[in-house]
Design a protein around this motif. Sequence first.
Motif, PDB file in Angstrom:
ATOM      1  N   HIS A  26       6.131  24.835  91.433  1.00 18.88           N
ATOM      2  CA  HIS A  26       7.578  24.776  91.665  1.00 18.88           C
ATOM      3  C   HIS A  26       8.222  23.694  90.798  1.00 18.88           C
ATOM      4  O   HIS A  26       9.303  23.895  90.234  1.00 18.88           O
ATOM      5  N   SER A  29       8.562  24.840  87.293  1.00 18.54           N
ATOM      6  CA  SER A  29       9.584  25.899  87.153  1.00 18.54           C
ATOM      7  C   SER A  29      10.986  25.298  87.090  1.00 18.54           C
ATOM      8  O   SER A  29      11.856  25.817  86.373  1.00 18.54           O
ATOM      9  N   LYS A 140       9.760  23.052  96.180  1.00 14.90           N
ATOM     10  CA  LYS A 140      10.447  24.322  95.952  1.00 14.90           C
ATOM     11  C   LYS A 140      11.949  24.134  95.840  1.00 14.90           C
ATOM     12  O   LYS A 140      12.610  24.800  95.034  1.00 14.90           O
TER      13      LYS A 140
END
Length: 297
Positions: A26, A29, A140
């Motif tokens: 996460h 990303s 996240k």
Amino acid sequence: MKSNSRGGERMEKKIGFIGVGVMGVHMASHLMNAGYEVVVYNRTKEKALPLLEAGAEWKNTVKEVAETADVIITIVGYPHDVEEVYLGANGLLNHARKGTYFIDMTTSKPALAVAIHEEAKKRDMHALDAPVSGGEIGAKEARLAIMVGGDEADFQAVLPILEKMGSNIMLQGGAGAGQHTKMCNQIAIASGMIGVCEAVAYAEKAGLSAETVLQTIQTGAAGSWSLSNLAPKMIHGNFEPGFYIKHFIKDMTIALESAEEMGLLTPGLKLAKESYEKLAQQGQENSGTQALYKLYQ
């Protein structure tokens, strides 16, 4: 020193990311979504597939990452992994270019963070220890707490990168200070998890609705991240990992060793570690930390 410059100027650097597990995938990303060019390495390539499909570049070794990236972030499993990644013959320090910035976000030993910092400095490189808290949810949602140790100038240089992964970013002091701060975090969580489990077990034993009790007490003086985020999982029998028991045991071991070196007694931490080790012996080492509740069922 707290960050107040979210959305600041982005470093035009290629970022290497080593360790794309439950949290790292996460974190990496978010960097890609912010427009950074990211190269990744992970011992298990399958875990990196979501990033590769999104455009990240795969590297076969730590050495290849070192030779390619300007800023290298690591979040691996254990202190011996950190030592190998940074100080090994094929590690980062032996193959990176001068001026490279290293950000180790693994929870590791403060003394090892100091050693890496000193070795990096000898090579005209920059090293920060920056462990995180917030678990998979925090990773996240890019709202991790990031505890940084190292030089002020290095911290300011990589702050725009850190801001893409966290919302509470503070320089705690010199090399190793980030790791010491993370030990404080883990000590607080360790004893707190015992209290959360016992509260849920007590509610159920008393014939109460554990969910209703939770709705009440989490807004009062008993409120905590663990109570709000992990107690509901306990109640519903969800013991999937946001943070592995095996890694928590590692963290508590480091905290106990560091406390003993300083002559500090931490009986609550010792009890929590013994409880989690009992769970691990029962085959629960890959469950989430909320699985401590199983000892009370």
